[in-house]
Motif scaffolding. Structure first.
Motif, PDB file in Angstrom:
ATOM      1  N   VAL A  43       0.953  -1.259   0.100  1.00 53.63           N
ATOM      2  CA  VAL A  43       0.054  -0.177   0.076  1.00 53.63           C
ATOM      3  C   VAL A  43       0.989   1.105  -0.015  1.00 53.63           C
ATOM      4  CG1 VAL A  43      -1.798   1.192   1.321  1.00 53.63           C
ATOM      5  CG2 VAL A  43      -1.875  -1.280   1.156  1.00 53.63           C
ATOM      6  N   GLU A  44       0.513   2.254  -1.084  1.00 54.54           N
ATOM      7  CA  GLU A  44       1.423   3.217  -1.057  1.00 54.54           C
ATOM      8  C   GLU A  44       0.755   4.704  -0.838  1.00 54.54           C
ATOM      9  OE1 GLU A  44       4.483   2.535  -4.878  1.00 54.54           O
ATOM     10  OE2 GLU A  44       2.389   2.114  -5.279  1.00 54.54           O
ATOM     11  N   PHE A  45       1.255   5.354  -0.203  1.00 54.08           N
ATOM     12  CA  PHE A  45       0.737   6.950   0.135  1.00 54.08           C
ATOM     13  C   PHE A  45       0.694   7.748  -1.232  1.00 54.08           C
ATOM     14  CE2 PHE A  45      -0.108  10.887   2.564  1.00 54.08           C
ATOM     15  CZ  PHE A  45       0.786  11.631   1.756  1.00 54.08           C
ATOM     16  N   LEU A  46      -0.336   8.408  -1.587  1.00 58.12           N
ATOM     17  CA  LEU A  46      -0.394   9.175  -2.511  1.00 58.12           C
ATOM     18  C   LEU A  46      -0.530  10.599  -2.169  1.00 58.12           C
ATOM     19  CD1 LEU A  46      -3.118   7.559  -4.872  1.00 58.12           C
ATOM     20  CD2 LEU A  46      -0.757   7.550  -5.174  1.00 58.12           C
ATOM     21  N   VAL A  47      -1.309  11.026  -1.110  1.00 59.68           N
ATOM     22  CA  VAL A  47      -1.477  12.391  -0.737  1.00 59.68           C
ATOM     23  C   VAL A  47      -2.206  12.612   0.542  1.00 59.68           C
ATOM     24  CG1 VAL A  47      -3.813  12.581  -1.977  1.00 59.68           C
ATOM     25  CG2 VAL A  47      -2.375  14.655  -1.822  1.00 59.68           C
ATOM     26  N   SER A  48      -1.950  13.502   1.283  1.00 59.59           N
ATOM     27  CA  SER A  48      -2.832  13.997   2.519  1.00 59.59           C
ATOM     28  C   SER A  48      -3.361  15.258   2.085  1.00 59.59           C
ATOM     29  CB  SER A  48      -1.910  13.672   3.834  1.00 59.59           C
ATOM     30  OG  SER A  48      -0.871  14.731   3.668  1.00 59.59           O
ATOM     31  N   PHE A  49      -4.586  15.554   3.055  1.00 63.16           N
ATOM     32  CA  PHE A  49      -5.433  16.634   2.667  1.00 63.16           C
ATOM     33  C   PHE A  49      -5.905  17.299   3.999  1.00 63.16           C
ATOM     34  CE2 PHE A  49      -7.510  19.304  -0.741  1.00 63.16           C
ATOM     35  CZ  PHE A  49      -8.710  19.439  -0.073  1.00 63.16           C
ATOM     36  N   TYR A  50      -5.403  18.643   3.994  1.00 58.96           N
ATOM     37  CA  TYR A  50      -6.280  19.084   5.379  1.00 58.96           C
ATOM     38  C   TYR A  50      -6.477  20.511   5.321  1.00 58.96           C
ATOM     39  CZ  TYR A  50      -5.766  21.172   9.909  1.00 58.96           C
ATOM     40  OH  TYR A  50      -6.084  21.961  11.130  1.00 58.96           O
ATOM     41  N   ASN A  51      -7.476  21.147   5.738  1.00 58.71           N
ATOM     42  CA  ASN A  51      -7.914  22.584   5.694  1.00 58.71           C
ATOM     43  C   ASN A  51      -7.961  22.994   4.352  1.00 58.71           C
ATOM     44  OD1 ASN A  51      -8.645  24.861   7.017  1.00 58.71           O
ATOM     45  ND2 ASN A  51      -6.466  25.751   7.214  1.00 58.71           N
ATOM     46  N   ASN A  52      -8.544  22.067   3.463  1.00 58.04           N
ATOM     47  CA  ASN A  52      -8.862  22.362   1.952  1.00 58.04           C
ATOM     48  C   ASN A  52      -7.789  22.570   1.170  1.00 58.04           C
ATOM     49  OD1 ASN A  52     -11.519  22.210   1.685  1.00 58.04           O
ATOM     50  ND2 ASN A  52     -11.938  24.122   2.901  1.00 58.04           N
ATOM     51  N   GLU A  53      -6.523  22.124   1.528  1.00 62.01           N
ATOM     52  CA  GLU A  53      -5.276  21.932   0.590  1.00 62.01           C
ATOM     53  C   GLU A  53      -4.448  20.681   1.028  1.00 62.01           C
ATOM     54  OE1 GLU A  53      -3.620  25.749   1.736  1.00 62.01           O
ATOM     55  OE2 GLU A  53      -2.388  24.974   3.313  1.00 62.01           O
ATOM     56  N   ILE A  54      -3.487  20.341  -0.014  1.00 66.88           N
ATOM     57  CA  ILE A  54      -2.719  19.317   0.091  1.00 66.88           C
ATOM     58  C   ILE A  54      -1.780  19.495   1.158  1.00 66.88           C
ATOM     59  CG2 ILE A  54      -0.956  18.113  -1.330  1.00 66.88           C
ATOM     60  CD1 ILE A  54      -2.696  18.351  -3.753  1.00 66.88           C
ATOM     61  N   SER A  55      -1.630  18.513   1.845  1.00 67.04           N
ATOM     62  CA  SER A  55      -0.511  18.665   3.137  1.00 67.04           C
ATOM     63  C   SER A  55       0.897  18.278   2.607  1.00 67.04           C
ATOM     64  CB  SER A  55      -0.904  18.081   4.222  1.00 67.04           C
ATOM     65  OG  SER A  55      -2.119  18.683   4.691  1.00 67.04           O
ATOM     66  N   GLU A  56       0.743  16.991   1.899  1.00 69.05           N
ATOM     67  CA  GLU A  56       1.934  16.367   1.652  1.00 69.05           C
ATOM     68  C   GLU A  56       1.465  15.358   0.556  1.00 69.05           C
ATOM     69  OE1 GLU A  56       3.399  13.871   4.429  1.00 69.05           O
ATOM     70  OE2 GLU A  56       5.225  13.296   3.536  1.00 69.05           O
ATOM     71  N   LYS A  57       2.475  15.290  -0.505  1.00 69.22           N
ATOM     72  CA  LYS A  57       2.129  14.324  -1.607  1.00 69.22           C
ATOM     73  C   LYS A  57       3.465  13.489  -1.950  1.00 69.22           C
ATOM     74  CE  LYS A  57       2.953  17.903  -5.145  1.00 69.22           C
ATOM     75  NZ  LYS A  57       2.253  18.758  -6.323  1.00 69.22           N
ATOM     76  N   SER A  58       3.245  12.439  -2.479  1.00 66.28           N
ATOM     77  CA  SER A  58       4.080  11.573  -2.779  1.00 66.28           C
ATOM     78  C   SER A  58       4.746  11.785  -4.081  1.00 66.28           C
ATOM     79  CB  SER A  58       3.918   9.922  -2.595  1.00 66.28           C
ATOM     80  OG  SER A  58       3.082   9.450  -3.581  1.00 66.28           O
ATOM     81  N   GLU A  59       5.727  11.018  -4.613  1.00 65.92           N
ATOM     82  CA  GLU A  59       6.356  11.249  -6.075  1.00 65.92           C
ATOM     83  C   GLU A  59       5.456  10.833  -7.019  1.00 65.92           C
ATOM     84  OE1 GLU A  59       7.903   9.883  -3.384  1.00 65.92           O
ATOM     85  OE2 GLU A  59       7.709   7.718  -3.779  1.00 65.92           O
ATOM     86  N   ILE A  60       4.432   9.717  -6.338  1.00 64.79           N
ATOM     87  CA  ILE A  60       3.552   8.988  -7.525  1.00 64.79           C
ATOM     88  C   ILE A  60       2.563  10.200  -7.988  1.00 64.79           C
ATOM     89  CG2 ILE A  60       1.747   7.274  -7.732  1.00 64.79           C
ATOM     90  CD1 ILE A  60       2.963   5.881  -5.430  1.00 64.79           C
ATOM     91  N   PHE A  61       2.164  11.198  -6.893  1.00 66.06           N
ATOM     92  CA  PHE A  61       1.107  11.995  -7.297  1.00 66.06           C
ATOM     93  C   PHE A  61       1.705  13.017  -8.106  1.00 66.06           C
ATOM     94  CE2 PHE A  61      -3.151  13.308  -5.832  1.00 66.06           C
ATOM     95  CZ  PHE A  61      -3.186  14.685  -5.863  1.00 66.06           C
TER      96      PHE A  61
END
Lengths: 115, 113
Positions: A43-61
């Motif tokens: 299972v691979e992380f793509l993206v996290s989202f908080y307060n209506n904006e992207i917090s973190e994204k991986s190289e896949i995203f």
């Protein structure tokens, strides 16, 4: 017990087409995530989202991917021009906080098949 | 890389036996979570253990964490055929406020009736 829901459960699309995967996180959660799992792999992380904006994204995203929270309940992942290698199970998750001390609750997943 | 790795890759036991799965990781963490996945299905959260905890119980599950060895174990006691699934550990990164999880490849547990 509240749970994360995802639709559709299975999506089949032609290469180059746009797809939108939908998620309804648990209602009082504040952090939202997308992960994917290619068949037989981690299972691979793509993206996290908080307060209506992207917090973190991986190289896949990359630029082909985008996320949106169009209203107070839905959280979507869009793939603009699908490739064969995008075929995977996509999981949405939500958490009450991102502090690292709270569980992430996962939805049942959307199986995306790109032909 | 932060990713956890489970051991063994596959475990096959009889109903009633205990199943022990291990997880190792590489960098400091806030917490470690164990998930179960039935074939082709979603991830079910089993238990979270924080970095300042050493052991946690939930029903037939017992999780230990040794931060000095960067390892965790999941024990399922008195296993049942319904416990057949893949089990994954997932870690975050110490100091992270964003909650990104790193998953291992999982242990495939088969419990024979």
């Amino acid at each position: 017990e509240p749970e994360v829901t995802q639709t559709p459960s299975h999506q089949v699309t032609q290469m180059g087409q746009e797809v939108i995967l939908r998620c309804v996180p648990i209602s009082n959660h504040l952090y939202f995530y997308w992960y994917r799992q290619i068949l037989g792999q981690k299972v691979e992380f793509l993206v996290s989202f908080y307060n209506n904006e992207i917090s973190e994204k991986s190289e896949i995203f990359d630029d082909q991917f985008s996320v949106e929270r169009p209203d107070g309940s839905n959280f979507t992942l869009k793939i603009r021009s699908t490739k064969l290698e995008d075929s995977a199970m996509y999981f949405c998750a939500s958490s009450p906080s991102g502090s690292g001390y709270n569980e992430q609750f996962f939805g049942p997943g959307t199986r995306l098949t790109v032909l | 890389s932060q990713q956890g790795e489970e051991d063994p890759q596959a475990l096959s036991i009889q109903e009633g036996e205990n199943a022990t799965m291990n997880c190792s990781y590489k960098t400091s963490i806030n917490n470690l979570q164990w998930y179960r996945q039935n074939s082709g299905r979603g991830l079910v959260h089993l238990i979270l253990i924080r970095s300042n905890e050493r052991e946690k119980h939930s029903g037939r599950l017992r999780v230990t964490l040794d931060t000095s060895k960067k390892s965790s174990s999941l024990l399922i006691t008195a296993s049942r055929a319904a416990d057949t699934a893949s089990y994954f550990c997932a870690t975050d990164a110490r100091g992270s406020t964003l909650g990104r999880l790193y998953f291992g490849r999982g242990t495939q547990l088969t419990v024979w009736p």
